[in-house]
Scaffold this motif. Structure first.
Motif, PDB file in Angstrom:
ATOM      1  N   ALA A  69       7.454  -5.863   4.425  1.00 28.40           N
ATOM      2  CA  ALA A  69       7.371  -4.854   3.343  1.00 28.40           C
ATOM      3  C   ALA A  69       6.306  -4.923   2.808  1.00 28.40           C
ATOM      4  O   ALA A  69       5.757  -3.882   2.024  1.00 28.40           O
ATOM      5  CB  ALA A  69       8.509  -5.479   2.231  1.00 28.40           C
ATOM      6  N   ASP A  70       5.312  -6.172   2.646  1.00 34.23           N
ATOM      7  CA  ASP A  70       3.794  -6.152   2.035  1.00 34.23           C
ATOM      8  C   ASP A  70       3.085  -5.947   3.349  1.00 34.23           C
ATOM      9  O   ASP A  70       3.270  -5.977   4.266  1.00 34.23           O
ATOM     10  CB  ASP A  70       3.901  -7.542   1.646  1.00 34.23           C
ATOM     11  CG  ASP A  70       4.850  -8.109   0.411  1.00 34.23           C
ATOM     12  OD1 ASP A  70       5.210  -7.139  -0.330  1.00 34.23           O
ATOM     13  OD2 ASP A  70       5.512  -8.999   0.415  1.00 34.23           O
ATOM     14  N   ASP A  71       1.818  -5.607   2.715  1.00 34.53           N
ATOM     15  CA  ASP A  71       0.621  -5.403   3.802  1.00 34.53           C
ATOM     16  C   ASP A  71      -0.504  -6.582   3.755  1.00 34.53           C
ATOM     17  O   ASP A  71      -1.120  -6.723   4.477  1.00 34.53           O
ATOM     18  CB  ASP A  71       0.012  -4.163   3.204  1.00 34.53           C
ATOM     19  CG  ASP A  71       0.930  -2.832   3.435  1.00 34.53           C
ATOM     20  OD1 ASP A  71       1.273  -2.524   4.649  1.00 34.53           O
ATOM     21  OD2 ASP A  71       1.423  -2.366   2.368  1.00 34.53           O
TER      22      ASP A  71
ATOM     23  N   LEU B 135       0.559  -1.185   0.141  1.00 30.50           N
ATOM     24  CA  LEU B 135       0.001   0.098   0.016  1.00 30.50           C
ATOM     25  C   LEU B 135       0.848   1.296   0.115  1.00 30.50           C
ATOM     26  O   LEU B 135       1.998   1.322   0.498  1.00 30.50           O
ATOM     27  CB  LEU B 135      -0.775  -0.146   1.342  1.00 30.50           C
ATOM     28  CG  LEU B 135      -1.900  -1.249   1.271  1.00 30.50           C
ATOM     29  CD1 LEU B 135      -2.659  -1.064   2.552  1.00 30.50           C
ATOM     30  CD2 LEU B 135      -2.622  -1.551  -0.005  1.00 30.50           C
ATOM     31  N   GLY B 136       0.411   2.423  -0.402  1.00 32.19           N
ATOM     32  CA  GLY B 136       0.798   3.718  -0.453  1.00 32.19           C
ATOM     33  C   GLY B 136       0.464   4.298   0.993  1.00 32.19           C
ATOM     34  O   GLY B 136       1.282   5.373   0.979  1.00 32.19           O
TER      35      GLY B 136
ATOM     36  N   ARG C 168      -0.184   0.510  -4.005  1.00 31.69           N
ATOM     37  CA  ARG C 168       1.117   0.993  -4.808  1.00 31.69           C
ATOM     38  C   ARG C 168       1.748  -0.090  -5.520  1.00 31.69           C
ATOM     39  O   ARG C 168       2.520   0.311  -6.768  1.00 31.69           O
ATOM     40  CB  ARG C 168       2.130   1.512  -3.616  1.00 31.69           C
ATOM     41  CG  ARG C 168       3.603   1.961  -4.297  1.00 31.69           C
ATOM     42  CD  ARG C 168       4.546   2.542  -3.289  1.00 31.69           C
ATOM     43  NE  ARG C 168       4.894   1.181  -2.500  1.00 31.69           N
ATOM     44  CZ  ARG C 168       5.748   1.085  -1.481  1.00 31.69           C
ATOM     45  NH1 ARG C 168       6.081   2.165  -0.792  1.00 31.69           N
ATOM     46  NH2 ARG C 168       6.107  -0.185  -1.087  1.00 31.69           N
ATOM     47  N   GLN C 169       1.827  -1.168  -5.294  1.00 31.88           N
ATOM     48  CA  GLN C 169       2.491  -2.472  -5.819  1.00 31.88           C
ATOM     49  C   GLN C 169       1.739  -3.608  -5.760  1.00 31.88           C
ATOM     50  O   GLN C 169       1.325  -4.173  -4.611  1.00 31.88           O
ATOM     51  CB  GLN C 169       4.091  -2.442  -5.460  1.00 31.88           C
ATOM     52  CG  GLN C 169       4.886  -3.491  -6.065  1.00 31.88           C
ATOM     53  CD  GLN C 169       6.330  -3.399  -5.545  1.00 31.88           C
ATOM     54  OE1 GLN C 169       6.636  -2.415  -5.004  1.00 31.88           O
ATOM     55  NE2 GLN C 169       7.058  -4.156  -5.938  1.00 31.88           N
ATOM     56  N   THR C 170       1.861  -4.658  -6.709  1.00 31.49           N
ATOM     57  CA  THR C 170       1.691  -5.941  -6.548  1.00 31.49           C
ATOM     58  C   THR C 170       2.752  -6.825  -7.038  1.00 31.49           C
ATOM     59  O   THR C 170       3.468  -6.414  -7.814  1.00 31.49           O
ATOM     60  CB  THR C 170       0.258  -6.330  -7.209  1.00 31.49           C
ATOM     61  OG1 THR C 170       0.416  -6.111  -8.653  1.00 31.49           O
ATOM     62  CG2 THR C 170      -0.823  -5.650  -6.725  1.00 31.49           C
TER      63      THR C 170
ATOM     64  N   ILE D   5      -7.688  -5.582  -7.893  1.00 28.59           N
ATOM     65  CA  ILE D   5      -6.720  -5.034  -6.825  1.00 28.59           C
ATOM     66  C   ILE D   5      -6.006  -3.729  -7.355  1.00 28.59           C
ATOM     67  O   ILE D   5      -6.085  -2.860  -6.555  1.00 28.59           O
ATOM     68  CB  ILE D   5      -5.564  -6.056  -6.630  1.00 28.59           C
ATOM     69  CG1 ILE D   5      -6.179  -7.445  -6.148  1.00 28.59           C
ATOM     70  CG2 ILE D   5      -4.524  -5.749  -5.815  1.00 28.59           C
ATOM     71  CD1 ILE D   5      -5.387  -8.612  -6.241  1.00 28.59           C
ATOM     72  N   THR D   6      -5.260  -3.706  -8.388  1.00 31.27           N
ATOM     73  CA  THR D   6      -4.582  -2.295  -8.756  1.00 31.27           C
ATOM     74  C   THR D   6      -5.581  -1.153  -8.923  1.00 31.27           C
ATOM     75  O   THR D   6      -5.058  -0.099  -9.010  1.00 31.27           O
ATOM     76  CB  THR D   6      -3.663  -2.634 -10.004  1.00 31.27           C
ATOM     77  OG1 THR D   6      -4.334  -3.046 -11.179  1.00 31.27           O
ATOM     78  CG2 THR D   6      -2.684  -3.512  -9.526  1.00 31.27           C
ATOM     79  N   ILE D   7      -6.813  -1.314  -9.046  1.00 30.03           N
ATOM     80  CA  ILE D   7      -7.896  -0.313  -9.306  1.00 30.03           C
ATOM     81  C   ILE D   7      -7.906   0.657  -7.932  1.00 30.03           C
ATOM     82  O   ILE D   7      -8.392   1.628  -8.131  1.00 30.03           O
ATOM     83  CB  ILE D   7      -9.056  -0.873  -9.774  1.00 30.03           C
ATOM     84  CG1 ILE D   7      -9.877  -1.674  -8.555  1.00 30.03           C
ATOM     85  CG2 ILE D   7      -9.015  -1.468 -11.104  1.00 30.03           C
ATOM     86  CD1 ILE D   7     -11.218  -1.957  -8.753  1.00 30.03           C
TER      87      ILE D   7
END
Length: 154
Positions: free
Chosen positions: A106-108, A76-77, A136-138, A129-131
């Motif tokens: 590092a991951d959420d 996440l951002g 921030r990243q997958t 997910i990325t919507i």
């Protein structure tokens, strides 16, 4: 032992049910050498106390048309409680998500997913997910094989 209220009989019941949750009370009692009424009482008490939290069925995912499994790591951002909780609620509602795990590091989130094809995996990530602006990243990792561990009572 984490819960000192559990005795050897309770632990034997839990081990047997963890190995085969479909055991009837009669079969469970016979396996453990207990009277059926005692066994039924003990299982009911374990359910009421929350030690037994539910019954699960293991599905053969490839037989159901979902031969591809993956773990999707989500970063996440923004980590505000409102954003995290809203995203968590959305993640567990995505078709194909078997489990959503909120993690530290590092991951959420880590998502265990099953899908019918590589294209469906791509679409799951891009369309569900990325919507979310907070994502921030997958990173997607294919699962080659899974095996059950012995668990906490093993």
């Amino acid at each position: 032992m984490p819960n000192a209220q559990l005795d050897d009989t309770d632990l034997a019941i839990l081990r047997a049910l963890a190995a085969d949750s479909a055991l009837s009370n009669k079969a469970l009692a016979a396996r453990l050498g207990l009277p059926e009424s005692t066994c039924a009482y003990r299982v009911r008490a374990l359910r009421e106390s929350g030690v037994i939290a539910g019954d699960n069925v293991r599905l053969d995912l490839p037989a159901l048309g979902y031969p591809i499994q993956a773990v999707i790591k989500v970063r996440l951002g923004s980590h505000g409680a409102e954003h995290v909780n809203a995203l968590y609620d959305d993640l567990v509602r995505i078709p194909g998500v078997l489990e959503a795990i909120h993690v530290a590091g590092a991951d959420d989130f880590h998502l265990h997913v099953a899908v019918p094809s590589p294209e469906a995996l791509r679409d799951l990530v891009l369309q569900h997910i990325t919507i979310h602006r907070v994502v921030r990243q997958t990173e997607t990792q294919l699962i080659f094989e899974t095996r059950r561990g012995v668990g906490v009572l093993g």
